[in-house]
Structures are given as C-alpha cells and as structure tokens.
Motif scaffolding. Structure first.
Motif, PDB file in Angstrom:
ATOM      1  N   GLN A  14       9.488  12.370  97.423  1.00  0.00           N
ATOM      2  CA  GLN A  14      10.681  11.655  97.514  1.00  0.00           C
ATOM      3  C   GLN A  14      10.314  10.087  97.244  1.00  0.00           C
ATOM      4  N   GLN A  17       8.637   9.464  94.012  1.00  0.00           N
ATOM      5  CA  GLN A  17       9.615   9.404  92.849  1.00  0.00           C
ATOM      6  C   GLN A  17      10.378   8.063  93.135  1.00  0.00           C
ATOM      7  N   ARG A  21      10.387   5.228  90.172  1.00  0.00           N
ATOM      8  CA  ARG A  21      11.806   5.002  89.450  1.00  0.00           C
ATOM      9  C   ARG A  21      11.714   3.322  89.524  1.00  0.00           C
TER      10      ARG A  21
END
Length: 72
Positions: A14, A17, A21
């Motif tokens: 997580q 990610q 982003r």
C-alpha cells in the motif's frame, strides 16, 4: 505470527502504491508546468484567435491618445 507478516507485506504494498501515485501526480504537474513555460499563452488564450478582436503590438496608437489632439 504469519498474520503479522501478511499485514506488513500489505502495508508495504500500500505504501508503494501511495508513493507511486504521488510520483505520477508530481510528474504530471511537472510536465504541465514545462509545457506552460514553453507556451504561456496556449491556443485557447491566443488573442488573435479571440472573438473580441484583441490586438497586440498594434502599429497605430489608439484614437484617444494625446498625440491625436491639437491645440489649434
């Protein structure tokens, strides 16, 4: 113990990610800023294509200019 390992892997995935982003958003803003620096007046802002007829670098002074008045 195994549950904790999976949670750590999930949290790491997580976090990866989220960082990816964030980087992609930064890269997009950087590209936009660069494009804007190359052309600060994109096509939709160009005065010569504007419907109001704005003129830039006009050779003639405006009719209200002090040079057009005479004291005679």
């Amino acid at each position: 113990m195994t549950c904790r390992i999976f949670k750590n892997k999930d949290l790491k995935a997580q976090q990866y990610q989220n960082e990816l982003r964030a980087f992609l958003r930064y890269e997009q803003r950087l590209k936009q800023a660069y494009a804007h620096s190359q052309n600060p007046f994109p096509r939709r802002w160009q005065p010569d294509g504007h419907s109001r007829g704005v003129q830039i670098n006009s050779e003639q002074p405006p009719s209200s200019s002090a040079e057009n008045y005479s004291l005679d």
